[in-house]
Design an enzyme around this catalytic site. Structure first.
Site, PDB file in Angstrom:
ATOM      1  N   SER A 174      95.048  60.040  38.389  1.00 53.59           N
ATOM      2  CA  SER A 174      95.566  58.928  39.186  1.00 53.59           C
ATOM      3  C   SER A 174      96.450  59.396  40.339  1.00 53.59           C
ATOM      4  O   SER A 174      97.031  58.569  41.042  1.00 53.59           O
ATOM      5  CB  SER A 174      96.350  57.969  38.287  1.00 53.59           C
ATOM      6  OG  SER A 174      97.311  58.692  37.541  1.00 53.59           O
ATOM      7  N   THR A 222     100.548  55.809  39.142  1.00 51.55           N
ATOM      8  CA  THR A 222     101.283  56.413  40.246  1.00 51.55           C
ATOM      9  C   THR A 222     102.498  57.164  39.713  1.00 51.55           C
ATOM     10  O   THR A 222     103.142  56.684  38.780  1.00 51.55           O
ATOM     11  CB  THR A 222     101.786  55.284  41.159  1.00 51.55           C
ATOM     12  OG1 THR A 222     100.652  54.668  41.743  1.00 51.55           O
ATOM     13  CG2 THR A 222     102.727  55.781  42.217  1.00 51.55           C
ATOM     14  N   THR A 273     100.081  58.780  44.903  1.00 51.63           N
ATOM     15  CA  THR A 273      98.998  58.270  44.053  1.00 51.63           C
ATOM     16  C   THR A 273      97.640  58.431  44.720  1.00 51.63           C
ATOM     17  O   THR A 273      97.550  58.560  45.950  1.00 51.63           O
ATOM     18  CB  THR A 273      99.237  56.765  43.783  1.00 51.63           C
ATOM     19  OG1 THR A 273      98.288  56.289  42.839  1.00 51.63           O
ATOM     20  CG2 THR A 273      99.096  55.936  45.041  1.00 51.63           C
ATOM     21  N   ARG A 322      91.364  50.926  51.434  1.00 52.59           N
ATOM     22  CA  ARG A 322      92.431  50.152  50.794  1.00 52.59           C
ATOM     23  C   ARG A 322      93.709  51.002  50.674  1.00 52.59           C
ATOM     24  O   ARG A 322      93.659  52.167  50.290  1.00 52.59           O
ATOM     25  CB  ARG A 322      91.967  49.701  49.413  1.00 52.59           C
ATOM     26  CG  ARG A 322      93.023  48.897  48.622  1.00 52.59           C
ATOM     27  CD  ARG A 322      93.797  49.765  47.657  1.00 52.59           C
ATOM     28  NE  ARG A 322      94.627  48.984  46.757  1.00 52.59           N
ATOM     29  CZ  ARG A 322      95.525  49.505  45.937  1.00 52.59           C
ATOM     30  NH1 ARG A 322      95.712  50.809  45.899  1.00 52.59           N
ATOM     31  NH2 ARG A 322      96.256  48.757  45.144  1.00 52.59           N
ATOM     32  N   THR A 371     105.158  51.140  40.105  1.00 52.61           N
ATOM     33  CA  THR A 371     103.812  51.531  39.707  1.00 52.61           C
ATOM     34  C   THR A 371     103.072  50.261  39.293  1.00 52.61           C
ATOM     35  O   THR A 371     103.678  49.230  39.038  1.00 52.61           O
ATOM     36  CB  THR A 371     103.845  52.551  38.556  1.00 52.61           C
ATOM     37  OG1 THR A 371     102.502  52.910  38.206  1.00 52.61           O
ATOM     38  CG2 THR A 371     104.526  52.005  37.325  1.00 52.61           C
ATOM     39  N   GLY A 372     101.761  50.349  39.265  1.00 52.61           N
ATOM     40  CA  GLY A 372     100.986  49.188  38.867  1.00 52.61           C
ATOM     41  C   GLY A 372     100.099  48.688  39.991  1.00 52.61           C
ATOM     42  O   GLY A 372      99.752  49.451  40.895  1.00 52.61           O
ATOM     43  N   HIS A 373      99.732  47.445  39.912  1.00 48.88           N
ATOM     44  CA  HIS A 373      98.789  46.868  40.884  1.00 48.88           C
ATOM     45  C   HIS A 373      99.504  46.597  42.201  1.00 48.88           C
ATOM     46  O   HIS A 373     100.222  45.611  42.354  1.00 48.88           O
ATOM     47  CB  HIS A 373      98.171  45.608  40.305  1.00 48.88           C
ATOM     48  CG  HIS A 373      97.267  45.894  39.154  1.00 48.88           C
ATOM     49  ND1 HIS A 373      97.735  46.309  37.924  1.00 48.88           N
ATOM     50  CD2 HIS A 373      95.925  45.887  39.054  1.00 48.88           C
ATOM     51  CE1 HIS A 373      96.717  46.525  37.113  1.00 48.88           C
ATOM     52  NE2 HIS A 373      95.595  46.282  37.778  1.00 48.88           N
TER      53      HIS A 373
HETATM   54  C1  SD4 Z   1      98.317  51.349  43.813  1.00 48.66           C
HETATM   55  N1  SD4 Z   1     100.421  51.311  42.662  1.00 48.66           N
HETATM   56  O1  SD4 Z   1      97.582  51.978  44.546  1.00 48.66           O
HETATM   57  C2  SD4 Z   1      99.268  52.102  42.946  1.00 48.66           C
HETATM   58  C3  SD4 Z   1      98.514  52.639  41.786  1.00 48.66           C
HETATM   59  C4  SD4 Z   1      99.077  52.482  40.459  1.00 48.66           C
HETATM   60  O2  SD4 Z   1      98.593  51.546  38.450  1.00 48.66           O
HETATM   61  O3  SD4 Z   1     100.249  52.581  40.216  1.00 48.66           O
HETATM   62  N2  SD4 Z   1      98.235  52.130  39.550  1.00 48.66           N
HETATM   63  O4  SD4 Z   1      98.274  50.110  43.726  1.00 48.66           O
END
Ligand code: SD4
Length: 323
Positions: free
Chosen positions: A81, A183, A201, A211, A234-236
């Site tokens: 990741s 991330t 990330t 994107r 971190t996350g979406h």
């Molecule tokens: C993203 N926040 O590209 C990053 C990736 C991530 O869970 O943390 N994924 O959206």
């Protein structure tokens, strides 16, 4: 190597339940505060923090520590990741997002950068050598190559195989708490009390080409205000961007909230604004303040963060909004 003797896990932010005995008089169930300190997202943060700690513990600058720290997962092909070995976008291209911010409020970022193992170092160079904050895509790659970075193939056979498998359905459904590391966001305070952060990330696997997530966006994936504190996410990423996540966490600390409370407030805001999305997404933050207090909070169970200070290191399961 990490010394197991000094390794503990915690079950909620700041309030420790010791999983592995810790043979000193520290971490006796309460948060150990103070400087220097480094905090980073997920379990791969343990090894990253160790690299950062080498710099912090010898009086080095937080900025150098966070760069050195996040370079560890960037270079690890097993971490799918971040950096080398990161899962590609839906066209099979590994595109990296990264940023860095220092105690003077300076920031640098690269978005959708291909072929460079250490995007965080390119981001730092954007910060230190250009009049800009963000370089993207081809421009970022040209800048990197012009400045001595080497062009490399970041798509490992394992990641390529995973992508080919994904192509069979081509269903875009990012996984919550992916492999327990997404991330890496790292924030640190050095012995002088100065704060810095870095976030890097390969973004959400199988995203559309081009994107960009929250991670390289100053204020979303990372924010540092040397008067108040630092936060990273971190996350979406789409939901972190739409709520100005990390900047908001720092503002909550400015208003007097503790790091954990500040992270919780912003996660709650995500849940309130996008209730129909909550079951499908993860959003989590970590934060530290000028007193060296720290914490994290996730939308879902399963988010953990690593910290390291003068008392040793620990991996903490963050409190969360919902299972
Ligand atoms: C993203 N926040 O590209 C990053 C990736 C991530 O869970 O943390 N994924 O959206």
């Amino acid at each position: 190597m990490l010394s197991r003797r000094k390794f503990i896990t915690q079950t909620s932010a700041g309030a420790a339940a010791l999983a592995i005995p810790f043979d000193s008089n520290s971490f006796s169930g309460k948060m150990i505060t103070g400087k220097p300190l480094v905090l980073s997202t997920w379990n791969f943060g343990v090894a990253a923090n160790e690299a950062a700690w080498k710099i912090l513990s010898t009086g080095g600058r937080a900025l150098d520590a966070v760069e050195a720290g996040v370079k560890v997962p960037e270079a690890d092909p097993k971490v799918t990741s971040v950096g080398l070995g990161g899962l590609p976008d839906r066209d099979g291209l590994v595109t990296l997002d990264s940023c860095i911010m220092d105690e003077n409020g300076q920031a640098g970022s690269v978005c959708c950068l291909e072929h460079i193992v250490h995007p965080v170092s390119v981001a730092r160079m954007v910060m230190e050598k250009t009049p800009h904050v963000i370089l993207v895509g081809e421009g970022a790659l040209k800048f990197a190559l012009d400045n001595g970075f080497k062009k490399e193939n970041l798509l490992t056979p394992e990641s390529e195989a995973a992508w080919k498998e994904w192509l069979k359905t081509s269903k875009y459904a990012p996984v919550i708490n992916f492999e327990n590391h997404d991330t890496i966001g790292m924030i640190a305070m050095d012995a002088n009390g100065n704060l810095s952060g870095a976030c890097t990330t390969s973004g959400l696997a199988y995203k559309m080409h081009g994107r960009v997530g929250d991670s390289p966006i100053i204020g979303a994936g990372l924010f540092v205000d040397n008067e108040i504190g630092a936060a990273t996410a971190t996350g979406h990423g789409e939901f972190v961007i739409k709520t100005a996540g990390s900047a908001m966490v720092v503002e909550m600390m400015r208003q007097g909230k503790s790091p954990v409370e500040a992270c919780k407030e912003v996660v709650n805001r995500v849940a309130k604004k996008y209730p129909e999305k909550v079951k499908d997404i993860q959003v989590a933050f970590i934060a530290i303040n000028k007193a060296g207090e720290y914490g994290g909070y996730g939308l879902h169970k399963g988010f953990n963060y690593a910290h390291y200070n003068t008392q040793g290191f620990a991996l903490t399961d963050a409190s969360y909004f919902t299972e």
